[in-house]
Write a protein that holds these residues in place. Structure first.
Motif, PDB file in Angstrom:
ATOM      1  N   HIS A 296       6.716  -0.635 -11.431  1.00  0.00           N
ATOM      2  CA  HIS A 296       6.668   0.088 -10.158  1.00  0.00           C
ATOM      3  C   HIS A 296       6.460   1.594 -10.370  1.00  0.00           C
ATOM      4  N   LEU A 297       7.105   2.153 -11.383  1.00  0.00           N
ATOM      5  CA  LEU A 297       6.942   3.587 -11.610  1.00  0.00           C
ATOM      6  C   LEU A 297       5.533   3.919 -12.098  1.00  0.00           C
ATOM      7  N   GLU A 298       4.976   3.067 -12.947  1.00  0.00           N
ATOM      8  CA  GLU A 298       3.595   3.284 -13.397  1.00  0.00           C
ATOM      9  C   GLU A 298       2.629   3.126 -12.221  1.00  0.00           C
ATOM     10  N   ARG A 299       2.935   2.184 -11.336  1.00  0.00           N
ATOM     11  CA  ARG A 299       2.100   1.980 -10.143  1.00  0.00           C
ATOM     12  C   ARG A 299       2.130   3.234  -9.270  1.00  0.00           C
ATOM     13  N   TYR A 300       3.299   3.812  -9.123  1.00  0.00           N
ATOM     14  CA  TYR A 300       3.403   5.041  -8.333  1.00  0.00           C
ATOM     15  C   TYR A 300       2.642   6.175  -9.012  1.00  0.00           C
ATOM     16  N   LEU A 301       2.820   6.305 -10.323  1.00  0.00           N
ATOM     17  CA  LEU A 301       2.121   7.365 -11.050  1.00  0.00           C
ATOM     18  C   LEU A 301       0.607   7.225 -10.924  1.00  0.00           C
ATOM     19  N   GLY A 302       0.128   5.977 -10.935  1.00  0.00           N
ATOM     20  CA  GLY A 302      -1.299   5.728 -10.820  1.00  0.00           C
ATOM     21  C   GLY A 302      -1.880   6.166  -9.491  1.00  0.00           C
ATOM     22  N   SER A 303      -1.019   6.331  -8.488  1.00  0.00           N
ATOM     23  CA  SER A 303      -1.506   6.746  -7.163  1.00  0.00           C
ATOM     24  C   SER A 303      -1.494   8.259  -6.995  1.00  0.00           C
ATOM     25  N   LYS A 304      -0.987   8.982  -8.007  1.00  0.00           N
ATOM     26  CA  LYS A 304      -0.865  10.436  -7.907  1.00  0.00           C
ATOM     27  C   LYS A 304      -1.744  11.115  -8.948  1.00  0.00           C
ATOM     28  N   GLU A 305      -2.463  12.125  -8.506  1.00  0.00           N
ATOM     29  CA  GLU A 305      -3.270  12.890  -9.452  1.00  0.00           C
ATOM     30  C   GLU A 305      -2.394  13.783 -10.317  1.00  0.00           C
ATOM     31  N   ASP A 306      -1.325  14.304  -9.746  1.00  0.00           N
ATOM     32  CA  ASP A 306      -0.447  15.195 -10.496  1.00  0.00           C
ATOM     33  C   ASP A 306       0.951  15.110  -9.898  1.00  0.00           C
ATOM     34  N   LEU A 307       1.951  15.388 -10.724  1.00  0.00           N
ATOM     35  CA  LEU A 307       3.339  15.354 -10.277  1.00  0.00           C
ATOM     36  C   LEU A 307       3.904  16.763 -10.277  1.00  0.00           C
TER      37      LEU A 307
ATOM     38  N   SER B 115       0.821  -1.215   0.000  1.00  0.00           N
ATOM     39  CA  SER B 115       0.000   0.000   0.000  1.00  0.00           C
ATOM     40  C   SER B 115       0.856   1.266   0.000  1.00  0.00           C
ATOM     41  N   LYS B 116       2.129   1.153   0.374  1.00  0.00           N
ATOM     42  CA  LYS B 116       3.018   2.315   0.372  1.00  0.00           C
ATOM     43  C   LYS B 116       3.608   2.485  -1.031  1.00  0.00           C
TER      44      LYS B 116
END
Length: 425
Positions: A190-201, A166-167
């Motif tokens: 992993h990077l796509e998974r992280y991006l999917g958890s963020k609305e904007d960077l 979840s982290k």
């Protein structure tokens, strides 16, 4: 009283004192008093180990741990000398946490081997629990990172991720770590998974990393999408506009995107970036040629040729300068012969100057070989021929011959065009 009952009684009787010691260690650590925290933690651990009658840790193992702390032996040697047996000893939260705080203190002091030793001892006294002990593995990963041990760093990050998926920050760190290895696809996951958890960077560099990874794995459409997302936040990056144009031109066949990207790069790239500026014009010219837009092709190929002519002129000027310095050196040597060795300083200075100029010329020569000068002249000649300007076409075919590009075919074209001019049709 049985053994289990005795242990339960001891834990109950000393529970308050034990937790108080741990609280004191934690408090000192939070105050960044690492020496005091370490001293208190080590004293309590020593008391626990010394008081363990019939415990599973042998005196030899205890001695190894003490020698580690004193720096008498190295971590690798310590693990070789450990007694055989199972890794897990027992679930002892106080002892485990004391080792954790000792590890953290050593890490803050830059003593990485000692820190790792205590982290591993901490694991021997706890039942690994999902959603809790990921923190421990993540901390160990930081130690390996600071030791410049990327494989171990990635392994610890993967363990942290497995214990607490979840982290998403673990995925970010793990993805960036793996991006520097052959595990490109896992890094992308992993990077796509992280991006999917963020609305904007806030920092779009992650799109750049992903774009490069997709390019490495041959997924060029995904590369294009991530470069676009990066440029949406960083529109002034001429280098990435050029890279996007190259991918669109060479890999995806999107000539419209390629032309717009190359043109944008020409607005933003430094004027002295001759290679990219020349190539951008060349590629735009190639696209116009494919679209049979010969007048536009001739215009941008002409820009490319001018960059190349500037380099040639620069090289010729430097050659003349080198020639003059050589003459000056010869004159100075005659002066040295007359006045003696004390007059040799000027010769040395001039020789250094000549060496610097020769090095610059070699660099320019190398750059020029990458600019496709012959091909550009050939395409200019073809463009002018198709436009009906035969005189200019002949001139550029001659230049193609001078650059030894399609020389035989160029000579044939020159002869045919000359005959055409003589006949008038």
């Amino acid at each position: 009283m049985g053994i289990l009952a005795s242990l339960a009684f001891l834990a109950f009787a000393g529970g308050g004192a034990l937790s108080q010691t741990l609280d004191e260690v934690a408090g000192l650590y939070d105050k960044r008093d690492y020496n005091a925290a370490l001293e208190k933690a080590r004293a309590r651990m020593a008391a626990i180990y010394e008081g363990r009658s019939g415990g599973r840790i042998t005196p030899a193992e205890h001695d190894i741990m003490k020698n580690l702390e004193s720096g008498k032996i190295l971590l690798r040697k310590a693990f070789r000398e450990r007694k055989p047996g199972g890794f897990f000893i027992e679930d002892n939260s106080e002892l485990s946490e004391l080792h954790v705080y000792a590890a953290r203190c050593y890490y803050r002091q830059g003593k990485y081997d000692e820190a790792l030793s205590h982290y591993y001892q901490a694991l021997r006294f706890r039942i690994i629990t999902r959603g809790r002990d990921d923190i421990l593995y993540h901390e160990m990963a930081q130690v390996y990172r600071d030791q410049s041990r990327p494989d171990a760093y990635s392994r610890m990050l993967e363990a942290a991720y497995e214990l607490n998926p979840s982290k998403t920050d673990y995925s970010l760190e793990l993805g960036l770590s793996l991006s520097k290895t052959n595990e490109k696809k896992k890094s992308i996951f992993h990077l796509e998974r992280y991006l999917g958890s963020k609305e904007d960077l806030e920092d779009p560099k992650l799109h750049l990393v992903l774009g490069n990874l997709y390019e490495d794995t041959g997924r060029y459409l995904d590369t294009v999408e991530h470069y676009k997302k990066y440029l949406a936040k960083k529109p002034d990056d001429g280098y990435i506009h050029f890279a996007l144009g190259f991918i669109a031109y060479r890999r995806t066949g999107n000539y419209g995107l390629a032309k717009s990207s190359f043109r944008e790069s020409l607005k933003l790239l430094p004027q002295d970036d001759i290679l990219r500026r020349s190539r951008a014009n060349e590629y735009i010219g190639d696209i116009h040629m494919k679209d049979l837009e010969f007048d536009r092709a001739a215009e941008v190929y002409g820009n490319t040729a001018r960059y190349q002519d500037e380099i040639l002129a620069d090289m010729r000027g430097r050659i003349e300068e080198i020639k003059k310095i050589r003459e000056d050196i010869q004159k100075l040597r005659k002066t040295v012969a007359e006045k003696g060795p004390d007059a040799g300083g000027e010769v040395f200075v001039e020789q250094e100057k000549k060496g610097e100029l020769e090095l610059k010329n070699r660099e320019k020569e190398y750059l020029f070989t990458k600019l496709n000068a012959g091909k550009v002249r050939w395409n200019l000649a073809c463009s002018y021929e198709r436009m009906g300007d035969l005189v200019k076409a002949i001139d550029y075919y001659r230049e193609a011959v001078a650059f030894d590009y399609n020389s035989n075919r160029a000579r044939e074209r020159i002869q045919k065009l000359q005959l055409k001019i003589m006949r008038g049709y």
